[in-house]
Design an enzyme around this catalytic site. Structure first.
Site, PDB file in Angstrom:
ATOM      1  N   ASN A 222      -9.979  -0.090  -0.113  1.00  0.00           N
ATOM      2  CA  ASN A 222      -8.564   0.347   0.078  1.00  0.00           C
ATOM      3  C   ASN A 222      -8.051  -0.236  -1.456  1.00  0.00           C
ATOM      4  O   ASN A 222      -8.213  -1.733  -1.538  1.00  0.00           O
ATOM      5  CB  ASN A 222      -7.839  -0.658   1.146  1.00  0.00           C
ATOM      6  CG  ASN A 222      -6.661  -0.722   1.202  1.00  0.00           C
ATOM      7  OD1 ASN A 222      -5.661  -0.185   0.362  1.00  0.00           O
ATOM      8  ND2 ASN A 222      -5.781  -1.035   2.467  1.00  0.00           N
TER       9      ASN A 222
ATOM     10  N   HIS B 264      -3.503   7.432   2.515  1.00  0.00           N
ATOM     11  CA  HIS B 264      -3.755   6.257   2.015  1.00  0.00           C
ATOM     12  C   HIS B 264      -5.185   5.783   2.702  1.00  0.00           C
ATOM     13  O   HIS B 264      -5.466   6.270   3.636  1.00  0.00           O
ATOM     14  CB  HIS B 264      -2.683   5.209   2.388  1.00  0.00           C
ATOM     15  CG  HIS B 264      -3.135   3.708   2.280  1.00  0.00           C
ATOM     16  ND1 HIS B 264      -3.551   3.358   1.010  1.00  0.00           N
ATOM     17  CD2 HIS B 264      -3.136   2.716   2.893  1.00  0.00           C
ATOM     18  CE1 HIS B 264      -3.918   1.894   1.034  1.00  0.00           C
ATOM     19  NE2 HIS B 264      -3.540   1.593   2.366  1.00  0.00           N
TER      20      HIS B 264
ATOM     21  N   CYS C  82       0.808  -1.331  -0.012  1.00  0.00           N
ATOM     22  CA  CYS C  82      -0.082  -0.104   0.152  1.00  0.00           C
ATOM     23  C   CYS C  82       0.744   1.041   0.022  1.00  0.00           C
ATOM     24  O   CYS C  82       0.444   2.389  -0.509  1.00  0.00           O
ATOM     25  CB  CYS C  82      -0.960  -0.063   1.185  1.00  0.00           C
ATOM     26  SG  CYS C  82      -2.163  -1.310   1.054  1.00  0.00           S
TER      27      CYS C  82
HETATM   28  N1  COA Z   1     -18.150  -8.326   9.554  1.00  0.00           N
HETATM   29  C1  COA Z   1     -18.772  -8.706  10.747  1.00  0.00           C
HETATM   30  N2  COA Z   1     -17.767  -8.927  11.542  1.00  0.00           N
HETATM   31  C2  COA Z   1     -16.606  -8.896  11.389  1.00  0.00           C
HETATM   32  C3  COA Z   1     -16.243  -8.790  10.170  1.00  0.00           C
HETATM   33  C4  COA Z   1     -17.075  -8.393   8.929  1.00  0.00           C
HETATM   34  N3  COA Z   1     -16.790  -7.897   7.779  1.00  0.00           N
HETATM   35  N4  COA Z   1     -14.495  -8.729  10.151  1.00  0.00           N
HETATM   36  C5  COA Z   1     -14.323  -9.317  11.407  1.00  0.00           C
HETATM   37  N5  COA Z   1     -15.360  -9.385  12.220  1.00  0.00           N
HETATM   38  C6  COA Z   1     -15.604  -9.701  13.535  1.00  0.00           C
HETATM   39  C7  COA Z   1     -14.375 -10.307  13.896  1.00  0.00           C
HETATM   40  O1  COA Z   1     -14.617 -11.902  13.505  1.00  0.00           O
HETATM   41  C8  COA Z   1     -14.263 -10.365  15.438  1.00  0.00           C
HETATM   42  O2  COA Z   1     -15.415 -11.034  15.949  1.00  0.00           O
HETATM   43  P1  COA Z   1     -15.208 -11.832  17.541  1.00  0.00           P
HETATM   44  O3  COA Z   1     -15.118 -10.684  18.427  1.00  0.00           O
HETATM   45  O4  COA Z   1     -16.810 -12.769  17.466  1.00  0.00           O
HETATM   46  O5  COA Z   1     -14.180 -12.525  17.217  1.00  0.00           O
HETATM   47  C9  COA Z   1     -14.880  -8.829  15.806  1.00  0.00           C
HETATM   48  O6  COA Z   1     -15.548  -8.404  14.471  1.00  0.00           O
HETATM   49  C10 COA Z   1     -13.799  -7.753  15.926  1.00  0.00           C
HETATM   50  O7  COA Z   1     -12.619  -8.090  15.096  1.00  0.00           O
HETATM   51  P2  COA Z   1     -11.644  -7.185  15.133  1.00  0.00           P
HETATM   52  O8  COA Z   1     -10.518  -7.709  13.975  1.00  0.00           O
HETATM   53  O9  COA Z   1     -10.903  -6.932  16.379  1.00  0.00           O
HETATM   54  O10 COA Z   1     -12.194  -5.722  14.659  1.00  0.00           O
HETATM   55  P3  COA Z   1     -11.665  -4.443  14.396  1.00  0.00           P
HETATM   56  O11 COA Z   1     -12.528  -3.453  15.040  1.00  0.00           O
HETATM   57  O12 COA Z   1     -10.099  -4.448  14.529  1.00  0.00           O
HETATM   58  O13 COA Z   1     -11.940  -4.217  12.918  1.00  0.00           O
HETATM   59  C11 COA Z   1     -10.562  -4.169  10.898  1.00  0.00           C
HETATM   60  C12 COA Z   1     -11.422  -5.019  11.761  1.00  0.00           C
HETATM   61  C13 COA Z   1     -10.122  -5.075   9.749  1.00  0.00           C
HETATM   62  C14 COA Z   1     -11.725  -3.334  10.233  1.00  0.00           C
HETATM   63  C15 COA Z   1      -9.588  -3.411  11.469  1.00  0.00           C
HETATM   64  O14 COA Z   1      -8.785  -3.913  12.256  1.00  0.00           O
HETATM   65  C16 COA Z   1      -8.736  -2.853  10.489  1.00  0.00           C
HETATM   66  O15 COA Z   1      -9.205  -1.960   9.640  1.00  0.00           O
HETATM   67  N6  COA Z   1      -7.474  -2.834  10.459  1.00  0.00           N
HETATM   68  C17 COA Z   1      -6.459  -2.281   9.650  1.00  0.00           C
HETATM   69  C18 COA Z   1      -6.491  -3.125   8.323  1.00  0.00           C
HETATM   70  C19 COA Z   1      -5.890  -2.413   7.164  1.00  0.00           C
HETATM   71  O16 COA Z   1      -5.809  -1.092   7.140  1.00  0.00           O
HETATM   72  N7  COA Z   1      -5.120  -3.147   6.301  1.00  0.00           N
HETATM   73  C20 COA Z   1      -4.506  -2.769   5.299  1.00  0.00           C
HETATM   74  C21 COA Z   1      -3.131  -1.685   5.636  1.00  0.00           C
HETATM   75  S1  COA Z   1      -2.556  -1.118   4.499  1.00  0.00           S
END
Ligand code: COA
Length: 342
Positions: free
Chosen positions: A299, A269, A118
């Site tokens: 993204n 980004h 990214c």
């Molecule tokens: N829909 C519903 N629930 C979802 C889900 C979706 N699409 N994706 C994950 N969950 C659930 C998980 O399974 C978890 O459930 P659990 O508590 O029963 O285990 C819960 O949501 C929380 O997951 P978590 O990973 O802690 O959520 P979060 O608040 O961190 O959000 C992201 C997840 C991916 C949105 C967030 O971590 C994020 O944006 N991270 C950065 C990713 C990124 O930018 N990547 C590219 C970098 S260049």
């Protein structure tokens, strides 16, 4: 580095495939909801490349747009750099393919791909800036292009809701001496300790079933198609991105003796609206000064910054003289910024 020239972005361009995929569409494939995706990421929809559209096609459209805006011909382009995580082929580079599609091969300038996931566009911009600064190139095409949806596991709700396809491009040319406009500085970082947090683990040299040993053992060759999907520890990526970007924007301003209040635009980004808001807060910037496309593009990895930049240039938000800060964070981890006097 002895800087002979300052490089200026003289044209921007972008391209988005036609097909839209909404959160509701995705909720029919995996256990998720529009509400969850919107509130956790800010994404409402993303674009999908058509089946016969390759990264080089997206890149070529965006590049043509940027060249038209800059008023340069393919023959003038003497450097083609494509930042991509999703090249058409293992080799030759997507940049070589784009060079041919544009007719820029007539100049026989260098063309190569750059892989920093990214952060790829910011990395490529920094490399091209140095080609222009030293006089090694006079007209550089810097492209970020991805068909990222092809490396997603569409049964994994943790990742498939986040990404989209697209391309953005800029033309970089030397600015006349004494001009205040152009790239003021770029800042690149990487920390390989985090390679496992965000990756597509399949590749070439870790494809251990291939090669001479299998042939000597009389085993059949492995399938020709190498398929891999994005794996991510989202929560940990999130925390590192917020911290890394916070420090990076401070570093960039300090290197130029500038204050947060000097900035006109943040072009971040587009990974997650919550990460964007946290960087804006660190800069004490209101969201009205932040270019946001994550809601419509998701993204798009290396394409996200040039796509956002092009949108804000074309709709007239970014004006000559404005101070623009671009930043990105991605797998590796890699992160980087570019400060530009437009
Ligand atoms: N829909 C519903 N629930 C979802 C889900 C979706 N699409 N994706 C994950 N969950 C659930 C998980 O399974 C978890 O459930 P659990 O508590 O029963 O285990 C819960 O949501 C929380 O997951 P978590 O990973 O802690 O959520 P979060 O608040 O961190 O959000 C992201 C997840 C991916 C949105 C967030 O971590 C994020 O944006 N991270 C950065 C990713 C990124 O930018 N990547 C590219 C970098 S260049």
């Amino acid at each position: 580095m002895r800087r002979l020239n300052r490089a200026r972005i003289t044209g921007t361009g972008s391209y988005l495939p036609e097909r839209r995929l909404t959160n509701d569409d995705i909720s029919k494939m995996v256990d998720t909801t529009d509400e969850w995706i919107r509130t956790r990421t800010g994404v409402c929809e993303r674009r999908l490349a058509a089946e016969d559209e390759l990264t080089s096609d997206l890149a070529t459209h965006a590049a043509r747009n940027a060249m038209e805006a800059a008023g340069v011909t393919a023959q003038q382009v003497d450097l083609v750099l494509v930042a991509t995580t999703t090249p058409d082929m293992i080799f030759p580079s997507t940049a070589s393919i784009v060079q041919k599609k544009l007719g820029a091969n007539l100049s026989q300038g260098p063309a190569f791909d750059l892989q920093a996931v990214c952060s790829g566009f910011i990395y490529a911009l920094s490399v091209a800036d140095q080609f222009i600064a030293t006089g090694a190139a006079k007209c550089a095409l810097v492209i970020g292009a991805e068909t990222f949806t092809r490396i997603l596991d569409w049964t994994d709700r943790n990742t498939c809701v986040l990404f989209g396809d697209g391309a953005g491009a800029v033309v970089l040319q030397p600015e006349p001496e004494g001009s205040e406009r152009g790239i003021l500085s770029t800042h690149l970082h990487a920390d390989g300790d985090y390679v496992d947090l965000l990756k597509v683990p399949t590749g070439v040299s870790n494809n251990l079933k291939g090669g001479v040993n299998a042939a000597q053992a009389g085993e059949p060759p492995p399938p020709r198609q190498i398929l891999g999907y994005t794996e991510m520890r989202g929560n940990e990526v999130f925390k590192k991105a917020v911290m890394g970007l916070g420090q990076l924007v401070d570093e960039t301003l300090a290197a130029n003796g500038l204050e947060k209040s000097d900035l006109d635009w943040l072009v971040p980004h587009q990974a997650n609206m919550r990460i964007i808001k946290s960087t804006a807060k660190r800069l004490k910037m209101g969201l009205e000064n932040v270019v946001v496309t994550v809601d419509r593009h998701g993204n798009t990895s290396a394409a996200s910054v040039p796509l956002a930049l092009d949108e804000a240039v074309r709709d007239g938000r970014i004006q000559p003289g404005h101070l623009v800060l671009m930043e990105a964070f991605g797998g590796g981890f890699t992160w980087g910024s570019a400060l530009v006097r437009w």
